[in-house]
Design a protein around this motif. Structure first.
Motif, PDB file in Angstrom:
ATOM      1  N   LEU A 357      36.768  40.298  41.784  1.00  0.00           N
ATOM      2  CA  LEU A 357      35.340  40.509  42.050  1.00  0.00           C
ATOM      3  C   LEU A 357      34.456  39.728  41.098  1.00  0.00           C
ATOM      4  O   LEU A 357      33.337  39.356  41.453  1.00  0.00           O
ATOM      5  CB  LEU A 357      35.013  42.006  41.952  1.00  0.00           C
ATOM      6  CG  LEU A 357      35.769  42.918  42.934  1.00  0.00           C
ATOM      7  CD1 LEU A 357      35.375  44.368  42.707  1.00  0.00           C
ATOM      8  CD2 LEU A 357      35.496  42.501  44.375  1.00  0.00           C
ATOM      9  N   ALA A 358      34.911  39.475  39.894  1.00  0.00           N
ATOM     10  CA  ALA A 358      34.112  38.763  38.893  1.00  0.00           C
ATOM     11  C   ALA A 358      34.620  37.342  38.752  1.00  0.00           C
ATOM     12  O   ALA A 358      35.752  37.018  39.122  1.00  0.00           O
ATOM     13  CB  ALA A 358      34.174  39.484  37.542  1.00  0.00           C
ATOM     14  N   ALA A 359      33.750  36.492  38.216  1.00  0.00           N
ATOM     15  CA  ALA A 359      34.125  35.099  37.989  1.00  0.00           C
ATOM     16  C   ALA A 359      35.206  35.016  36.916  1.00  0.00           C
ATOM     17  O   ALA A 359      35.133  35.701  35.891  1.00  0.00           O
ATOM     18  CB  ALA A 359      32.909  34.282  37.576  1.00  0.00           C
ATOM     19  N   GLY A 360      36.224  34.207  37.173  1.00  0.00           N
ATOM     20  CA  GLY A 360      37.308  34.058  36.218  1.00  0.00           C
ATOM     21  C   GLY A 360      36.957  33.072  35.116  1.00  0.00           C
ATOM     22  O   GLY A 360      35.939  32.358  35.185  1.00  0.00           O
ATOM     23  N   PRO A 361      37.767  33.028  34.073  1.00  0.00           N
ATOM     24  CA  PRO A 361      37.500  32.074  32.979  1.00  0.00           C
ATOM     25  C   PRO A 361      37.706  30.635  33.458  1.00  0.00           C
ATOM     26  O   PRO A 361      38.465  30.367  34.388  1.00  0.00           O
ATOM     27  CB  PRO A 361      38.535  32.470  31.919  1.00  0.00           C
ATOM     28  CG  PRO A 361      39.631  33.149  32.691  1.00  0.00           C
ATOM     29  CD  PRO A 361      38.978  33.829  33.849  1.00  0.00           C
TER      30      PRO A 361
END
Length: 774
Positions: A357-361
């Motif tokens: 759901l969140a942006a990855g590194p």
């Protein structure tokens, strides 16, 4: 006429009159019969219509009441009236009681019924009773008011009646209507009439007005197919362009219901979103980074031009919207992905990012072709995944070079003895060297912890208390005015008695370099050097005074010695040959000493820059001949031949005749002294490019190579004769004329001295003013 004839004529007239009366009576009877038959036919028709009206009223479960002068009478539908009374909770189905019950049910109902009875205004409403719902519709016809009552007992009370539903549609702000099978409206609401600017449907039909022809065609299509149809259309309503979502639905029993929804804002937002998406895509096509957008189904739905160029993929293949998995497989086949031992695991990890759901590194890919890519992954706002690839190969190289330069710069600064510190335009500390920490007696950790100009000043205050100095220096660092940041330098004294020179220099990137130098020892040395220089100046003055005084003191006895030696030479027989020889030797030594004294004085004048040339036009040929004649006796005594060579057009030179003669004199004297018997000394002059060359050469023993480099130094040429000042004076006098002297010699092959004198006066020569005149 006779009596019989008169009687006969009267009888004939009476008969004719009777016949006419009979005929008239027959005609009147036939007319009356026709009228009776017409009236009977009309009566039959009225009775038929009445029966049909009553039958229709009874067929549709409605009761018809006639109201005249406030009295209500039942016209038809006795059974329906009883049902209405039951719905209203009345025990008796009396028409007047029912009308009174309707007026008591609601004040608004009473107002409408009175308006119908008194002014003939039509009305329609519904009354909710204890036993059910009664729909009331009123119309006026002549002196009578007609009420049609319909009861709904035991049915769903939420279902509206036709009038109620028509009122609901009329309340809509957007057009709604019922169309026939051909699409033409048969009933319209008020919004439809307002849209076409008509009072009634009949008026609109007479004018051929329609809300939208395409909507009529859509209704006809729905009627023909028996299916619901909808479409978005733009139409002009009240002078404004509006978008309507038109829906056509076939109705039970025939006809098509058409209703509209104003979707102008949605369509405008849709169009705005479309334009924003197109602008966004166009913007992405102009950026250097590669961008790819994958849908929730992991299909490639967008890529910019840089993406295709970065990976070298065919536009036609990308246009087919390959899946993310297919894209990775193709890139791996072409060796454009990072090398990995387990590709399947690596690929599964890439595809699993759709579940995050969140942006990855951010990731770094080192691809086989030597490039380094920065990969950014983030969920797309509309679902799916957005990938951004940046080629940072050059950036990493530049960063490496930058870091190397910073390290070189730091190492260079650390090797400096000056204390150096660099502040940014925001006052933050950027660089400092080791000497800076030693200079202010602090540690590098303290300087790093200070962080900015104010913190560094706090560390330096114990050594330098002048706050005005630090405020001025801060202005050089942080003031945006270019004049305030101009380079500056100055000198201050610290609390430990050190003399410090400071300087600030603005750097091209907006930073400011400040350097501190401890010049305490230098100032002490400068003081010592100044004292020594003053002592040297005094010694030089004493030397000049001594040389002048000694020369003056020596000239008088030398003159006496020379005079008496000449007198002895002329004494004739009174002096022996040996004595005469001694007198000649004394004279020669005295003369040589006098010339040496003159040379010393000339060199002293040149060193003190006190010698000035007496410029005049000098004929070079006469100068050479005079020197040849001057040295002819000495040459003859030494068995040396003097040769003079010069071109006929040699002309004049502007210079000091005495000093030029002195130059040639020393060179000729030197040449004669170094030339063995039967040798030759040549005095020559010639023109060259922009100069006159005076040359003296001999056929003597030459000059050793180790001596040539110092031949013009003072007291070096003793073996060439004299105290060693002759050649040094030649060089000094030539340079005083703006020229220079050259030597060419090989041991055993003689020597050639050439004085190069410029034709024109040169700005670099302070005193000479030379010019060749023909």
């Amino acid at each position: 006429m006779s009596a019989p004839q008169l009687i006969l004529a009267a009888a004939a007239g009476a008969v004719s009159l009777a016949i006419c009366a009979v005929l008239w009576a027959l005609a009147q009877r036939r007319q009356a019969q026709a009228r009776v038959e017409a009236i009977a036919a009309r009566l039959a028709a009225v009775e038929g219509r009445a029966e049909a009206a009553q039958a229709s009223a009874e067929a549709f479960d409605s009761a018809l009441l006639a109201v005249e002068d406030g009295r209500a009478l039942l016209a038809s539908g006795e059974e329906s009236l009883a049902v209405c009374a039951e719905a209203l909770g009345l025990a008796d189905a009396d028409p007047q009681a029912i009308v009174n019950a309707l007026m008591r049910a609601d004040p608004d109902h009473a107002r409408r019924l009175r308006a119908l009875f008194e002014r003939g205004e039509a009305c329609a409403f519904e009354v909710q009773g204890d036993g059910g719902l009664v729909a009331v519709e009123g119309r006026a016809a002549g002196a009578l008011a007609w009420l049609r009552l319909s009861a709904a007992v035991g049915e769903d009370p939420g279902l509206p009646t036709a009038p109620r539903f028509a009122a609901l549609l009329n309340a809509r702000a957007t057009p709604a209507w019922i169309a026939s099978a051909d699409g033409s409206p048969v009933w319209v609401n008020a919004a439809w009439l307002k849209a076409v600017d008509a009072v009634s449907l009949d008026e609109a039909a007479a004018r051929g007005a329609a809300f939208d022809r395409t909507a009529d065609a859509l209704a006809a299509e729905a009627a023909n197919l028996g299916q619901r149809r909808d479409q978005v259309r733009w139409a002009t309503v009240a002078g404004k362009r509006r978008a309507f979502h038109i829906t056509a639905q076939p109705l039970e029993g025939g006809g098509v219901g058409v209703w509209t929804e104003d979707v102008s804002e949605q369509e405008e937002l849709r169009d705005l979103l479309k334009r924003n998406v197109e602008a966004h895509d166009e913007t992405l096509n102009h950026i250097a980074d590669a961008v790819a957008v994958f849908s929730q189904t992991k299909k490639l739905i967008f890529h910019n031009t840089a993406f295709a160029e970065l990976w070298g993929l065919e536009p036609a293949w990308l246009a087919e919207q390959p899946s993310h998995s297919e894209l990775l497989d193709r890139l791996r086949q072409r060796r454009r992905l990072p090398e990995t031992a387990d590709y399947a695991k690596w690929k599964a990890g890439e595809l699993d990012r759709y579940e995050q759901l969140a942006a990855g590194p951010d990731d770094m890919w080192s691809v086989p072709d030597g490039r380094t890519l920065k990969v950014v992954r983030q969920p797309h706002p509309m679902g799916g995944l957005l990938l951004l690839f940046s080629d940072i190969t050059d950036e990493l190289k530049l960063k490496t070079q930058y870091n190397a330069l910073i390290q070189v710069q730091q190492a260079t600064l650390d090797k400096l003895s000056d204390a150096v510190v660099v502040f940014g335009s925001d006052g933050r500390l950027r660089l400092h060297n080791e000497a800076f920490a030693r200079f202010w007696n602090v540690t590098p950790a303290q300087i790093e912890a200070a962080g900015d100009f104010e913190g560094v000043v706090d560390l330096c205050i114990p050594k330098l208390h002048d706050m005005g100095f630090w405020r001025e220096l801060k202005g050089r660092v942080a003031d945006p005015d270019p004049q305030a940041r101009a380079p500056t330098t100055g000198e201050v004294k610290t609390s430990d008695s050190r003399i410090v020179v400071y300087q600030s220099r603005p750097l091209p990137d907006g930073a400011t370099l400040i350097a501190f130098t401890d010049v305490t020892d230098a100032r002490k040395l400068e003081g010592a050097l100044a004292a020594k220089e003053q002592a040297l100046a005094d010694a030089e003055r004493l030397k000049r005074d001594f040389v002048g005084n000694v020369s003056y003191e020596l000239r008088t006895p030398l003159t006496t010695i020379i005079g008496y030696s000449e007198l002895l030479e002329r004494s004739g027989e009174g002096l022996s040959d040996r004595g005469r020889g001694y007198a000649a030797a004394v004279k020669s030594a005295a003369t040589q000493l006098a010339r040496s004294i003159d040379d010393v004085l000339d060199m002293a004048q040149i060193d003190a820059e006190e010698m000035a040339l007496d410029l005049e036009d000098v004929r070079v040929a006469d100068l050479l001949n005079a020197q040849a004649e001057r040295w002819a006796p000495e040459a003859e005594a030494a068995s040396v031949k003097i040769v003079v060579e010069y071109p006929e057009d040699l002309g004049l030179i502007r210079g000091d005749a005495r000093r030029l003669g002195q130059i040639i004199e020393h060179l000729v004297e030197n040449a004669i002294g170094q030339t063995p018997a039967d040798g030759t000394v040549t005095i020559a002059a010639r023109k060259a490019l922009g100069e006159i060359q005076l040359q003296v050469s001999d056929t003597g023993r030459g000059i050793p190579f180790h001596v040539q480099a110092h031949i013009f130094d003072r007291f070096i040429g003793r073996e060439r004769g004299g105290p060693g000042l002759g050649l040094a004076l030649v060089k000094a006098l030539t340079e005083l004329h703006g020229g220079w002297v050259a030597l060419e010699s090989e041991p055993g092959a003689g020597a050639t001295f050439t004085c190069h004198l410029p034709e024109e006066a040169q700005a670099a020569a302070a005193q000479p003013e030379l010019g060749l005149r023909v």
